[in-house]
Design a protein around this motif. Structure first.
Motif, short mmCIF file in Angstrom:
data_model
loop_
_atom_site.label_atom_id
_atom_site.label_comp_id
_atom_site.label_asym_id
_atom_site.label_seq_id
_atom_site.Cartn_x
_atom_site.Cartn_y
_atom_site.Cartn_z
N PHE A 136 -7.90 9.95 2.83
CA PHE A 136 -8.09 11.15 2.00
C PHE A 136 -9.57 11.44 1.79
O PHE A 136 -10.06 12.52 2.10
CB PHE A 136 -7.39 10.98 0.65
N VAL A 137 -10.30 10.45 1.27
CA VAL A 137 -11.71 10.65 0.92
C VAL A 137 -12.57 10.93 2.14
O VAL A 137 -13.47 11.78 2.10
CB VAL A 137 -12.23 9.43 0.13
N GLY A 162 -2.27 10.51 3.57
CA GLY A 162 -3.61 10.68 2.99
C GLY A 162 -4.33 11.87 3.58
O GLY A 162 -4.95 12.67 2.86
N SER A 222 -3.07 6.33 1.92
CA SER A 222 -4.40 5.82 2.21
C SER A 222 -5.47 6.67 1.53
O SER A 222 -5.73 7.81 1.91
CB SER A 222 -4.65 5.82 3.72
N GLY A 223 -6.09 6.10 0.53
CA GLY A 223 -7.18 6.78 -0.17
C GLY A 223 -8.40 6.93 0.72
O GLY A 223 -9.13 7.92 0.62
N HIS A 224 -8.63 5.96 1.60
CA HIS A 224 -9.76 6.05 2.52
C HIS A 224 -9.58 7.25 3.46
O HIS A 224 -10.54 7.96 3.76
CB HIS A 224 -9.91 4.77 3.34
N ASN A 248 0.83 -1.20 0.00
CA ASN A 248 0.00 0.00 0.00
C ASN A 248 0.86 1.25 0.00
O ASN A 248 1.97 1.26 0.50
CB ASN A 248 -0.90 0.04 1.25
#
Length: 89
Positions: free
Chosen positions: A9-10, A56, A5-7, A2
């Motif tokens: 960020f979003v 992120g 972390s896109g989670h 990984n």
């Protein structure tokens, strides 16, 4: 396996945006604290390291800050890149 972390960020974007929209310091604290919850859940699930979640969240903060500066006309500091190599023209 990984990277950032896109989670984190979003899940942070709406909270950080809400924090930037209020002038009340207690509300800002509430929204900024909420912006960390998505990233903390990824750490709790052993899906990301703390550094990946931190990156992120930082990218979300920078993105929300850029939009806030554009909408409000507030000018802070900015970082721009400049090529100084032989092919820089």
């Amino acid at each position: 396996d990984n990277g950032v972390s896109g989670h984190a960020f979003v899940s942070a974007i709406p909270f950080i945006t809400a924090a930037k929209m209020t002038d009340n310091p207690w509300e800002k604290t509430f929204w900024y604290a909420g912006s960390t919850l998505g990233g903390l859940s990824r750490i709790n699930d052993n899906a990301h390291y703390t550094s990946q979640v931190g990156l992120g969240w930082t990218l979300a903060f920078v993105a929300a800050s850029a939009v806030d500066q554009t909408d409000t006309g507030k000018k802070g500091w900015s970082v721009i890149s400049k090529s100084t190599g032989p092919d820089s023209g």
